[in-house]
Design a protein around this motif. Structure first.
Motif, PDB file in Angstrom:
ATOM      1  N   GLU A  28      34.102   7.229 -14.318  1.00 19.24           N
ATOM      2  CA  GLU A  28      34.665   8.841 -14.156  1.00 19.24           C
ATOM      3  C   GLU A  28      34.562   9.036 -15.767  1.00 19.24           C
ATOM      4  O   GLU A  28      33.924  10.605 -15.564  1.00 19.24           O
ATOM      5  N   ARG A  29      34.619   8.381 -16.718  1.00 20.19           N
ATOM      6  CA  ARG A  29      33.952   8.691 -17.662  1.00 20.19           C
ATOM      7  C   ARG A  29      32.653   8.813 -18.027  1.00 20.19           C
ATOM      8  O   ARG A  29      32.249   9.866 -18.618  1.00 20.19           O
ATOM      9  N   VAL A  30      31.817   8.049 -17.342  1.00 23.88           N
ATOM     10  CA  VAL A  30      30.201   8.155 -16.894  1.00 23.88           C
ATOM     11  C   VAL A  30      30.182   9.800 -16.832  1.00 23.88           C
ATOM     12  O   VAL A  30      29.310  10.742 -17.123  1.00 23.88           O
ATOM     13  N   VAL A  31      30.664  10.293 -15.374  1.00 23.56           N
ATOM     14  CA  VAL A  31      30.138  11.463 -15.026  1.00 23.56           C
ATOM     15  C   VAL A  31      30.944  12.622 -15.542  1.00 23.56           C
ATOM     16  O   VAL A  31      30.393  14.095 -16.346  1.00 23.56           O
ATOM     17  N   ARG A  32      31.834  12.440 -16.165  1.00 25.29           N
ATOM     18  CA  ARG A  32      32.709  13.586 -16.684  1.00 25.29           C
ATOM     19  C   ARG A  32      31.962  13.588 -18.240  1.00 25.29           C
ATOM     20  O   ARG A  32      31.444  15.271 -18.669  1.00 25.29           O
ATOM     21  N   GLU A  33      30.851  12.531 -18.541  1.00 33.72           N
ATOM     22  CA  GLU A  33      30.699  13.111 -19.738  1.00 33.72           C
ATOM     23  C   GLU A  33      29.233  13.236 -19.661  1.00 33.72           C
ATOM     24  O   GLU A  33      28.359  14.238 -20.525  1.00 33.72           O
ATOM     25  N   ARG A  34      28.899  13.604 -18.594  1.00 35.12           N
ATOM     26  CA  ARG A  34      27.463  14.291 -18.266  1.00 35.12           C
ATOM     27  C   ARG A  34      27.578  14.740 -17.959  1.00 35.12           C
ATOM     28  O   ARG A  34      26.760  15.982 -18.550  1.00 35.12           O
ATOM     29  N   GLU A  35      28.901  15.960 -17.268  1.00 36.11           N
ATOM     30  CA  GLU A  35      29.399  17.001 -17.017  1.00 36.11           C
ATOM     31  C   GLU A  35      28.877  17.684 -18.498  1.00 36.11           C
ATOM     32  O   GLU A  35      28.425  18.205 -18.255  1.00 36.11           O
ATOM     33  N   LEU A  36      30.034  17.256 -19.400  1.00 39.62           N
ATOM     34  CA  LEU A  36      30.281  18.185 -20.702  1.00 39.62           C
ATOM     35  C   LEU A  36      28.628  17.564 -21.336  1.00 39.62           C
ATOM     36  O   LEU A  36      28.832  19.120 -22.205  1.00 39.62           O
TER      37      LEU A  36
END
Length: 135
Positions: A28-36
């Protein structure tokens, strides 16, 4: 990214499943940080183009912070021996020994459980449902 070594970890199904809560948070952190990071990309690209002229971007520190968080989460996953296959969907593979050869147990962040496997050379498109003979 993670470089496979001769001593790559091989999981049992129960070992892989035991990592699910931790992996879910990391992915979830990977996906969120990638989007940011993607949201900042245009501004950062402009700053790169102006770098020779002493340019920069007020987003620089935030971009660096998110890049570090993204990289650390990926590294934590790979240290576990799990292979990250898709940053966007949170797709991972777990090396698993079946009939004397390595295959991959396959799981994606939007799935409740590990319910799929595939050959090492077939990828996501070759996924097959787990059967009762998987331990």
């Amino acid at each position: 990214m993670y470089e496979e070594t001769e001593e790559a970890r091989v999981f049992t199904l129960s070992e892989a499943r035991s990592l699910m809560p931790r992996l879910r948070k990391l992915l979830e952190r990977v996906v969120r940080e990638r989007e940011l990071l993607l949201d900042m990309r245009i501004e950062i690209d402009h700053a790169r183009e102006k770098a020779e002229l002493g340019g920069g971007s007020p987003l620089g520190p935030a971009y660096l912070k998110h890049m570090i968080a993204f990289s650390e989460a990926i590294q934590e996953i790979e240290i576990l021996g799990v292979h990250v296959k898709d940053f966007r969907t949170g797709l991972v593979d777990f090396p698993y020994e079946r009939d004397g050869r390595i295959i991959y147990l396959c799981w994606r962040l939007d799935e409740d459980e590990i319910g799929w496997w595939h050959e090492t050379d077939s990828g996501f498109a070759g996924r097959q449902p787990l059967t009762e003979d998987f331990d």
